[in-house]
Design an enzyme around this catalytic site. Structure first.
Site, short mmCIF file in Angstrom:
data_model
loop_
_atom_site.label_atom_id
_atom_site.label_comp_id
_atom_site.label_asym_id
_atom_site.label_seq_id
_atom_site.Cartn_x
_atom_site.Cartn_y
_atom_site.Cartn_z
N LYS A 51 35.00 65.47 67.71
CA LYS A 51 34.23 65.82 68.91
C LYS A 51 33.62 67.22 68.81
CE LYS A 51 34.68 61.82 70.95
NZ LYS A 51 33.51 60.94 71.14
N TYR B 84 40.73 63.55 66.60
CA TYR B 84 39.72 63.36 67.65
C TYR B 84 38.98 64.67 67.93
CZ TYR B 84 37.96 61.81 72.26
OH TYR B 84 37.17 61.49 73.35
N ASN C 1 27.46 56.79 72.27
CA ASN C 1 28.65 56.88 73.14
C ASN C 1 29.90 56.23 72.55
OD1 ASN C 1 29.97 56.93 76.00
ND2 ASN C 1 29.98 54.77 75.40
N ASP D 189 27.52 47.02 71.30
CA ASP D 189 28.95 47.23 71.13
C ASP D 189 29.43 46.38 69.96
OD1 ASP D 189 31.17 48.37 73.47
OD2 ASP D 189 31.96 47.25 71.76
P1 NAD Z 1 36.44 52.52 75.76
O1 NAD Z 1 37.48 52.24 74.76
O2 NAD Z 1 36.56 51.96 77.13
O3 NAD Z 1 35.01 52.09 75.21
C1 NAD Z 1 34.60 52.35 73.89
C2 NAD Z 1 33.68 51.24 73.47
O4 NAD Z 1 33.22 51.57 72.14
C3 NAD Z 1 34.38 49.87 73.38
O5 NAD Z 1 33.62 48.90 74.05
C4 NAD Z 1 34.45 49.60 71.89
O6 NAD Z 1 34.34 48.21 71.57
C5 NAD Z 1 33.22 50.38 71.40
N1 NAD Z 1 33.32 50.69 69.98
C6 NAD Z 1 34.41 51.16 69.28
N2 NAD Z 1 34.12 51.26 67.98
C7 NAD Z 1 32.83 50.86 67.85
C8 NAD Z 1 31.95 50.75 66.75
N3 NAD Z 1 32.34 51.02 65.50
N4 NAD Z 1 30.67 50.33 66.97
C9 NAD Z 1 30.27 50.01 68.23
N5 NAD Z 1 31.06 50.07 69.30
C10 NAD Z 1 32.32 50.50 69.11
O7 NAD Z 1 36.34 54.11 75.83
P2 NAD Z 1 35.46 55.11 76.71
O8 NAD Z 1 36.38 56.00 77.40
O9 NAD Z 1 34.42 54.40 77.46
O10 NAD Z 1 34.81 55.95 75.52
C11 NAD Z 1 33.42 56.15 75.38
C12 NAD Z 1 33.20 57.51 74.77
O11 NAD Z 1 33.65 58.50 75.67
C13 NAD Z 1 33.96 57.75 73.46
O12 NAD Z 1 33.11 58.43 72.57
C14 NAD Z 1 35.11 58.62 73.89
O13 NAD Z 1 35.59 59.43 72.85
C15 NAD Z 1 34.45 59.43 74.99
N6 NAD Z 1 35.35 60.07 75.93
C16 NAD Z 1 36.20 59.34 76.69
C17 NAD Z 1 37.05 59.98 77.58
C18 NAD Z 1 38.01 59.22 78.43
O14 NAD Z 1 38.97 59.83 78.92
N7 NAD Z 1 37.82 57.94 78.68
C19 NAD Z 1 37.02 61.38 77.71
C20 NAD Z 1 36.15 62.10 76.90
C21 NAD Z 1 35.30 61.43 76.04
#
Ligand code: NAD
Length: 294
Positions: free
Chosen positions: A178, A174, A109, A57
């Protein structure tokens, strides 16, 4: 990596029973964005299934805290990796190979989001979301896929979103990224099969993670947008999603789409794209009215 097929009761039944556990025991895995939300849940689930996980991360403190809290039989090690930095991603993949002899699983992710009118998005924000959500995945694939081919197998799991399968505005940047991740995943899957490398794409609707409150521009509210848009009261639990993802990987499913409302909407969108686009246009008008009223 040998890939299990869907059993008599299907992968969903396996997720509930944890029957996929044997598939991951002793496997090496890299999870990006592993310090929070879905990545943290994937790390927990993999470690509980016996995998050795590098939890990468940007936020090293978050990854370190998460790794200290996970319970075996597998292991988790934190690493500070910015997925927009190709060399850093390649170094993280190389470290997994050095430690474990191969990289069995890569979870691309890490992701960011913006919610707001597209005319308010700066070019720097556009570039940032493309860099993390698209280039970040490309960097992982570029670093790990040739190594998986050389090792005779592996599995790449890309976290896209329902926004990769359907399109509603105010999240245009976004949705752009995606859709790219879904396209990359499906195309690569058809190439990778010949090498014994699996590729799956995860497309959840709202999941209960900190991202729901991030990237808001102006008076738009993430939670209102995601829950109202999907007609659900509660976002998906990340640990439940992670169990579904591991079951999907074990069964070599191309898509993991959760929850059931998302699968219904996805099918409806394919049957009647014009109707769904009109619904989405109405929804955007409602969200704008809500933001104006704040
Ligand atoms: P989150 O914000 O809780 O976690 C994202 C993590 O990614 C964080 O720990 C952040 O520090 C890390 N991050 C951000 N930029 C980074 C970089 N440049 N290098 C390394 N790490 C980095 O969000 P989440 O919901 O756990 O999201 C994870 C994935 O799931 C994302 O790709 C998001 O688009 C996708 N997603 C989330 C949802 C939702 O509703 N939570 C729905 C669909 C898809």
């Amino acid at each position: 990596m040998s890939r299990a097929r869907r059993g008599p009761h299907g992968a969903r039944a396996n997720a509930a029973s944890g029957a996929f556990t044997g598939h991951f025991a002793g496997r090496s895995a890299l999870v990006t964005g592993g310090g929070s939300g879905i990545g943290a849940a994937l790390t927990r689930a993999l470690v509980a299934a016996g995998a050795h996980v590098t939890c990468a991360d940007l936020d090293l403190d978050a990854a370190t805290r998460l790794c200290a809290a996970v319970a075996g039989p597998g292991t988790a090690h934190p690493a500070q990796v910015d997925v927009t930095d190709a060399e850093a991603v390649a170094a993280a993949v190389a470290a997994v190979v050095e430690d474990h002899g191969r990289i069995d699983l890569l979870f691309n992710n890490a992701g960011i989001t913006f919610l707001g009118n597209t005319e308010d998005l700066t070019l720097a924000q556009w570039n940032a979301i493309i860099d993390v959500n698209v280039r970040g995945v490309v960097h992982g694939v570029h670093a790990a896929y040739p190594r998986m081919i050389a090792a005779g197998g592996g599995h790449i799991v890309n976290t896209a979103s329902m926004g990769g399968l359907m399109a509603a505005g105010l999240m245009t940047s976004y949705v752009t990224t995606k859709h790219a991740v879904v396209g990359l995943s499906l195309a690569l899957r058809t190439e990778a099969a010949a090498y014994g490398v699996g590729v799956s794409v995860v497309c959840p609707a709202a999941v209960d993670t900190p991202i729901l409150d991030k990237g808001e521009i102006g008076d738009f509210r993430g939670r209102d947008y995601y829950l109202e848009g999907q007609g659900v009261k509660r976002p998906v639990d990340p640990d439940r999603l992670a169990a579904r993802v591991l079951a999907g990987v074990a069964a070599d499913e191309p898509f993991v789409v959760e929850p059931v409302q998302a699968r219904v909407a996805w099918r409806l969108g394919r049957l009647s794209p014009g109707f769904v686009n009109r619904m989405a246009t109405k929804f955007i008008a409602q969200q704008r009215a809500g933001a104006d009223a704040r």
